[in-house]
Design a protein around this motif. Structure first.
Motif, PDB file in Angstrom:
ATOM      1  N   PHE A 104       7.913 -20.135   6.419  1.00 19.62           N
ATOM      2  CA  PHE A 104       8.696 -20.436   7.612  1.00 19.62           C
ATOM      3  C   PHE A 104       7.760 -20.581   8.818  1.00 19.62           C
ATOM      4  N   ARG A 105       8.227 -21.246   9.841  1.00 17.54           N
ATOM      5  CA  ARG A 105       7.400 -21.516  11.016  1.00 17.54           C
ATOM      6  C   ARG A 105       6.882 -20.205  11.618  1.00 17.54           C
ATOM      7  N   GLY A 106       5.569 -20.124  11.751  1.00 19.29           N
ATOM      8  CA  GLY A 106       4.953 -18.919  12.287  1.00 19.29           C
ATOM      9  C   GLY A 106       4.616 -17.878  11.252  1.00 19.29           C
ATOM     10  N   CYS A 107       4.902 -18.156   9.975  1.00 25.01           N
ATOM     11  CA  CYS A 107       4.665 -17.176   8.906  1.00 25.01           C
ATOM     12  C   CYS A 107       3.511 -17.547   7.995  1.00 25.01           C
ATOM     13  N   GLY A 108       2.898 -18.682   8.221  1.00 27.13           N
ATOM     14  CA  GLY A 108       1.829 -19.129   7.347  1.00 27.13           C
ATOM     15  C   GLY A 108       0.461 -18.664   7.816  1.00 27.13           C
ATOM     16  N   SER A 109      -0.528 -19.535   7.709  1.00 30.39           N
ATOM     17  CA  SER A 109      -1.904 -19.159   8.043  1.00 30.39           C
ATOM     18  C   SER A 109      -2.138 -19.077   9.540  1.00 30.39           C
ATOM     19  N   ARG A 110      -1.263 -19.687  10.330  1.00 35.14           N
ATOM     20  CA  ARG A 110      -1.407 -19.649  11.789  1.00 35.14           C
ATOM     21  C   ARG A 110      -0.048 -19.896  12.427  1.00 35.14           C
ATOM     22  N   LEU A 111       0.040 -19.604  13.735  1.00 45.61           N
ATOM     23  CA  LEU A 111       1.284 -19.828  14.453  1.00 45.61           C
ATOM     24  C   LEU A 111       1.605 -21.318  14.512  1.00 45.61           C
ATOM     25  N   GLU A 204       4.432  -8.905  17.960  1.00 45.34           N
ATOM     26  CA  GLU A 204       3.045  -9.385  17.972  1.00 45.34           C
ATOM     27  C   GLU A 204       3.004 -10.909  18.031  1.00 45.34           C
ATOM     28  N   LYS A 205       3.819 -11.557  17.230  1.00 44.64           N
ATOM     29  CA  LYS A 205       3.854 -13.020  17.245  1.00 44.64           C
ATOM     30  C   LYS A 205       4.378 -13.542  18.579  1.00 44.64           C
ATOM     31  N   LEU A 206       5.365 -12.862  19.134  1.00 43.88           N
ATOM     32  CA  LEU A 206       5.909 -13.279  20.425  1.00 43.88           C
ATOM     33  C   LEU A 206       4.828 -13.256  21.499  1.00 43.88           C
ATOM     34  N   GLU A 207       4.018 -12.209  21.511  1.00 45.12           N
ATOM     35  CA  GLU A 207       2.968 -12.106  22.526  1.00 45.12           C
ATOM     36  C   GLU A 207       1.855 -13.108  22.275  1.00 45.12           C
ATOM     37  N   MET A 208       1.561 -13.403  21.020  1.00 41.93           N
ATOM     38  CA  MET A 208       0.588 -14.450  20.719  1.00 41.93           C
ATOM     39  C   MET A 208       1.105 -15.805  21.190  1.00 41.93           C
ATOM     40  N   ARG A 210       3.050 -16.306  23.621  1.00 41.46           N
ATOM     41  CA  ARG A 210       3.075 -16.324  25.079  1.00 41.46           C
ATOM     42  C   ARG A 210       1.756 -16.884  25.653  1.00 41.46           C
ATOM     43  N   ARG A 211       0.678 -16.809  24.878  1.00 42.57           N
ATOM     44  CA  ARG A 211      -0.593 -17.384  25.325  1.00 42.57           C
ATOM     45  C   ARG A 211      -0.514 -18.903  25.362  1.00 42.57           C
ATOM     46  N   GLN A 212       0.357 -19.471  24.522  1.00 44.62           N
ATOM     47  CA  GLN A 212       0.567 -20.917  24.520  1.00 44.62           C
ATOM     48  C   GLN A 212       1.628 -21.319  25.532  1.00 44.62           C
ATOM     49  N   PHE A 213       2.678 -20.501  25.606  1.00 44.58           N
ATOM     50  CA  PHE A 213       3.832 -20.821  26.448  1.00 44.58           C
ATOM     51  C   PHE A 213       4.152 -19.602  27.322  1.00 44.58           C
ATOM     52  N   SER A 214       3.795 -19.687  28.589  1.00 41.46           N
ATOM     53  CA  SER A 214       3.957 -18.535  29.486  1.00 41.46           C
ATOM     54  C   SER A 214       5.418 -18.203  29.768  1.00 41.46           C
TER      55      SER A 214
END
Length: 319
Positions: A104-111, A204-208, A210-214
């Protein structure tokens, strides 16, 4: 709990017998999750683009036979690396089935690229995935198997597509029939351990992200319900958690399923209680067959002899 008064299954299957020491639902669930032996299978990682400038990561294992290809869907905060996906891919390959497992989106090798993640009713990715399988394996029928959240979305997809589904046969294991009740259930008693673990990786994913989308939503709660209300719902176009749960709970879609579907669930599942199942809808649909075991936990099914779940799945697929 209401008894399912229908012919449970129309083929012979081994009765589930738990390991002697796995007498408790939490033992079944936790030991299976943390300590299951994983049978690795060589696969090819494929990345496909989506219309919204995002991507899906798929693990594909092709068998040299004309048997169907089986699409696999993991659970909440899982991935194709989960033990039940790996072991099932291995069992399928040994039986001559090809398989393709979706991250699923965000569950693989990267966001993933977009603000959004995945959620319990996001069938658009399923449709893109099935379209990709049909295009790349046109000679094979498509079967599908979903676990937990992945089972919820699979049932929703089958109900939405009715007799236009690309899937010819399916299995749903331990689905959360009622997302709201299931979410609230996670905040009770020992289930809080599971909820805390889910929230840890979600936040953790949400905060990661946030670095892309403030302008990502902020989370200030301590429950999955609050996370879905503050993050999942607004990110994916729902009014609030209740609207999200109502639209996406698989309990609303069983009556519209029009392909053979096997439902496997343990009566002692504490994360997704079987009491939330829409028994009358299941009873009335001749396409749905059920195996409700007395024990097994949530996607646990630690059995003696080992491998009951995968053996049962293969029997169903081989019919």
């Amino acid at each position: 709990m209401q008894v399912l008064n229908k012919k449970m299954i129309d083929f012979d299957f081994d009765k589930f017998k738990p390991k002697w020491w796995a007498w408790n639902t939490h033992i079944q669930t936790i030991v299976a999750s943390l300590f299951s032996k994983v049978q690795q299978l060589k696969f090819k990682r494929v990345e496909i683009s989506t219309p919204d400038d995002d991507f899906l990561e798929i693990d594909v294992a092709t068998a040299d036979s004309d048997k169907p290809i089986v699409a696999l869907f993991h659970g909440l905060e899982g991935s194709t690396e989960r033990y039940y996906i790996n072991n099932l891919m291995h069992s399928l390959h040994s039986a001559g089935f090809s398989s393709a497992a979706l991250n699923f989106r965000g569950c693989g090798s990267r966001l993933n690229n977009q603000r959004r993640f995945y959620h319990s009713g996001e069938t658009e990715s399923y449709e893109m995935f099935f379209d990709w399988i049909a295009e790349n394996h046109p000679q094979k029928h498509i079967y599908a198997i979903g676990f937990s959240l992945g089972a919820n979305t699979l049932i929703k997809y089958l109900g939405e597509r009715e007799d236009h589904s690309l899937v010819k046969r399916a299995v749903a294991i331990s689905p959360p029939y009622d997302l709201k009740k299931g979410s609230l259930q996670l905040h009770e008693g020992f289930n809080r351990i599971y909820e805390i673990n889910f929230l840890k990786t979600l936040v953790e994913k949400l905060e990661m992200k946030r670095r892309q989308f403030s302008d990502m939503p902020t989370f200030s709660g301590n429950s999955l319900y609050e996370y879905d209300n503050q993050v999942t719902a607004p990110l994916h176009g729902f009014k609030d958690a209740d609207d999200y749960y109502h639209q996406c709970s698989c309990k609303h879609y069983f009556e519209d399923v029009q392909i053979p579907l096997l439902l496997i669930h343990s009566k002692d599942d504490t994360l997704c209680p079987i009491e939330y199942a829409p028994i009358e809808k299941i009873k009335k649909n001749p396409h749905i067959h059920v195996i409700f075991t007395e024990q097994g936990g949530h996607v646990g099914f630690l059995s003696s002899p080992e491998g009951w779940m995968n053996r049962t799945i293969l029997k169903w697929l081989e019919r």
